[in-house]
Design an enzyme around this catalytic site. Structure first.
Site, PDB file in Angstrom:
ATOM      1  N   ASP A  67       5.942 -62.694 -15.085  1.00 48.72           N
ATOM      2  CA  ASP A  67       5.444 -61.923 -13.940  1.00 48.72           C
ATOM      3  C   ASP A  67       4.494 -60.806 -14.373  1.00 48.72           C
ATOM      4  O   ASP A  67       4.352 -60.518 -15.557  1.00 48.72           O
ATOM      5  CB  ASP A  67       6.620 -61.350 -13.131  1.00 48.72           C
ATOM      6  N   ASN A 136      19.947 -56.610  -9.119  1.00 47.51           N
ATOM      7  CA  ASN A 136      20.178 -57.251  -7.810  1.00 47.51           C
ATOM      8  C   ASN A 136      20.127 -58.771  -7.919  1.00 47.51           C
ATOM      9  O   ASN A 136      20.072 -59.467  -6.919  1.00 47.51           O
ATOM     10  CB  ASN A 136      19.159 -56.750  -6.779  1.00 47.51           C
ATOM     11  N   HIS A 138      17.741 -60.545  -9.379  1.00 47.77           N
ATOM     12  CA  HIS A 138      16.433 -61.194  -9.379  1.00 47.77           C
ATOM     13  C   HIS A 138      16.108 -61.805 -10.742  1.00 47.77           C
ATOM     14  O   HIS A 138      16.638 -61.401 -11.777  1.00 47.77           O
ATOM     15  CB  HIS A 138      15.326 -60.248  -8.882  1.00 47.77           C
ATOM     16  N   GLU A 143      12.882 -61.888  -5.692  1.00 51.36           N
ATOM     17  CA  GLU A 143      13.848 -60.956  -5.121  1.00 51.36           C
ATOM     18  C   GLU A 143      14.796 -61.683  -4.170  1.00 51.36           C
ATOM     19  O   GLU A 143      14.476 -62.761  -3.667  1.00 51.36           O
ATOM     20  CB  GLU A 143      13.102 -59.860  -4.349  1.00 51.36           C
TER      21      GLU A 143
HETATM   22  P1  PGA Z   1      15.521 -55.090 -17.813  1.00 55.94           P
HETATM   23  O1  PGA Z   1      14.956 -55.904 -16.557  1.00 55.94           O
HETATM   24  O2  PGA Z   1      15.506 -56.029 -18.968  1.00 55.94           O
HETATM   25  O3  PGA Z   1      14.577 -53.941 -17.998  1.00 55.94           O
HETATM   26  O4  PGA Z   1      16.900 -54.642 -17.467  1.00 55.94           O
HETATM   27  C1  PGA Z   1      15.352 -57.201 -16.292  1.00 55.94           C
HETATM   28  C2  PGA Z   1      14.849 -57.620 -14.906  1.00 55.94           C
HETATM   29  O5  PGA Z   1      14.727 -56.750 -14.036  1.00 55.94           O
HETATM   30  O6  PGA Z   1      14.636 -58.813 -14.712  1.00 55.94           O
END
Ligand code: PGA
Length: 534
Positions: A67, A136, A138, A143
């Site tokens: 992304d 959450n 995702h 999302e």
């Molecule tokens: P993080 O993010 O590795 O910074 O915890 C993971 C994500 O939000 O997919």
């Protein structure tokens, strides 16, 4: 899904790096799907190190990133292109033209997404897709939502994701509102998936993922549709713990059990004398303190008294038809189970104490009153809520008056008070005995400790008192044995501290011949058992 649980995030990163390295060694021109975020940083560092040492060669590897924020310049230090350059691309021998990160400045984002999909197809699809997971649930920037886009697309970030990612920006308002992301379908088309999770804040997401459900409101759960997924996470993200609360007239005891039913924390506070609100406030306050530090999934509560349709009425506590599950559950936002304290003790002894390995056990708690807990067919038996109230079956018709209103209840002959009466009687018969002397020194009170001390010193009067008390106790045990035919009786509570002197005497008097054991968990049994309630 294969799950690998590591001690800490360092070990998680090492295992992840090894898996990616193996992929590249086995297929030097493979296609990797890569994530950004905090989770893979150490993995990327280890890969860079391995590449520097010549242990792995990225020269034939193609990469596609999950992304990118939109709009976002690739030169911006917050862009995922920048992140990848800093953390991996500039540190390994991957060819610049083989690295693909969605262009956050694309004038036509839809065309950018379509071209990205086409390139992946042309390169033969992703061999190993590495993923992080959002708090959450995702994946990439897919999302939670009623329907998820299958292919790479432009999406709007949820507030929770913007909040979580604000740690990389100056403030939430600086986090872009939109992003380009591979779709769940793109991810699911990968041949292999490796998902990484570290830290307690990922615990809920990991649990949902492992539940096996498939729910678009928790996008990571869609990975359950793929046949080759490996989750590597650390203990903090994986393990779940439960709080047990044992509400007593004097103290409220709390403990935390981990997945292996080991006590990892315990504490006790004085029971406040005031209202129901005071008591609940104290219990909930203590639980919330614990919840700040740990991944708590559920709370169990053991309480004295009667439980009818989940409503607790206890004479010694400010509970009258109190819905403890609802009151505590609403305050904590967690599922809460409640049971009688002796039932909790029985469950604890069955799981990790004297009744371990037995499917049918009766626990008798011999203290100020007599309580009971039943394990039948390997499970706690609660009847309609109050089964096991062993103290109140009638042992002697027309016998001693009981606080419950009946006469001759078992409690009248098997409580600590009954033992004290037997001791005083024996002391009167032999005023020169060790027992009589100790009772006198104790202001005329015949507590369990004194009787034990005299019995340990071999005092015949103390042994006679225990013998007399044990006769009544044995009568009750034989009655319960006839009804339930359990594998074992477990004695807990203050009187059980008499130890072998009591157990041997009871064994001598029972007719059923069943094993009688002393409880092993002592004062902790109530809280431990409460944490074990399901
Ligand atoms: P993080 O993010 O590795 O910074 O915890 C993971 C994500 O939000 O997919």
């Amino acid at each position: 899904m294969r799950t690998v649980v590591c001690k800490n995030s360092r070990e998680m990163s090492e295992k992840a790096a090894k898996m990616i390295e193996s992929q590249v060694i086995l297929a030097p021109s493979c296609v990797l799907g890569l994530p950004t975020g905090e989770t893979p940083v150490e993995t990327y560092r280890l890969l860079s190190e391995a590449c520097e040492k010549g242990e792995v060669d990225f020269s034939g590897v193609k990469t596609y990133n999950l992304d990118e924020y939109y709009p976002m310049s690739p030169e911006n230090a917050h862009s995922y292109r920048y992140f990848m350059e800093q953390n991996l691309f500039s540190r390994v021998n991957v060819k610049k033209e083989n690295t693909h990160v969605l262009n956050g400045e694309a004038e036509d984002p839809d065309a950018e997404c379509a071209a990205f999909e086409e390139m992946i197809e042309k390169d033969g699809g992703i061999d190993l897709q590495v993923l992080g997971i959002g708090e959450n649930g995702h994946i990439g920037f897919n999302e939670p939502g009623a329907s998820l886009y299958a292919r790479t697309h432009l999406t709007t970030l949820t507030q929770s994701t913007r909040n979580a990612n604000s740690r990389f920006f100056g403030s939430v308002s600086e986090v872009p509102e939109r992003a380009l992301t591979m779709g769940i379908g793109t991810v699911l088309k990968s041949k292999k998936i490796l998902i990484l999770a570290s830290g307690a804040k990922k615990h809920k997401a990991v649990r949902r993922l492992l539940s096996g459900e498939v729910d678009t409101d928790y996008p990571a759960t869609l990975l359950n549709l793929h046949s080759d997924v490996t989750l590597i996470c650390d203990e903090a993200a994986f393990s779940s713990e439960r709080i047990g609360v044992d509400i007593g007239g004097t103290n409220v005891k709390l403990c935390v059990l981990n997945d292996a039913n080991e006590t990892v924390f315990k504490t006790a506070v004085k029971t406040p004398g005031g209202s129901r609100e005071d008591l609940l406030k104290l219990i909930c306050g203590k639980c919330l303190e614990i919840m700040k530090e740990r991944n708590i999934d559920a709370v169990g509560v053991g309480t004295p008294g009667i439980i009818e349709n989940g409503l607790v009425t206890a004479v010694n506590l400010p509970f009258y038809k109190t819905d403890l599950c609802k009151e505590i559950g609403d305050a904590l936002g967690l599922p809460v189970r409640v049971s009688n304290d002796a039932s909790c003790a029985a469950l604890a002894e069955k799981t990790c104490g004297a009744a371990k390995g037995f499917d049918n056990a009766v626990l008798l708690s011999l203290g100020t009153g007599v309580g009971g807990g039943l394990i039948l067919g390997g499970r706690l038996y609660e009847g309609r809520g109050s089964a096991g109230e062993a103290g109140h079956f009638v042992l002697r018709a027309g016998g001693r008056k009981c606080a419950c209103g009946k006469r001759g209840c078992f409690e009248q002959y098997a409580s600590a008070g009954a033992l004290a009466r037997a001791a005083k009687k024996e002391a009167q018969k032999a005023p020169q005995s060790v027992l009589a002397r100790l009772i006198l020194e104790n202001g005329g009170k015949a507590g369990g400790e004194i009787i034990k001390k005299a019995a340990d010193a071999g005092c015949p009067s103390a042994l006679a008192a225990i013998d007399a008390y044990s006769r009544s106790l044995a009568l009750g045990i034989d009655g319960l044995a006839a009804l339930l035919d359990p594998d074992v009786f477990v004695l807990s509570g203050g009187v059980s501290l008499l130890g072998d002197a009591l157990i041997n005497s009871v064994k001598k008097h029972i007719k059923c011949g069943l094993p009688v054991k002393r409880a092993l968990l002592g004062n902790d049994a109530g809280a431990v058992g409460a944490a074990l309630l399901q």
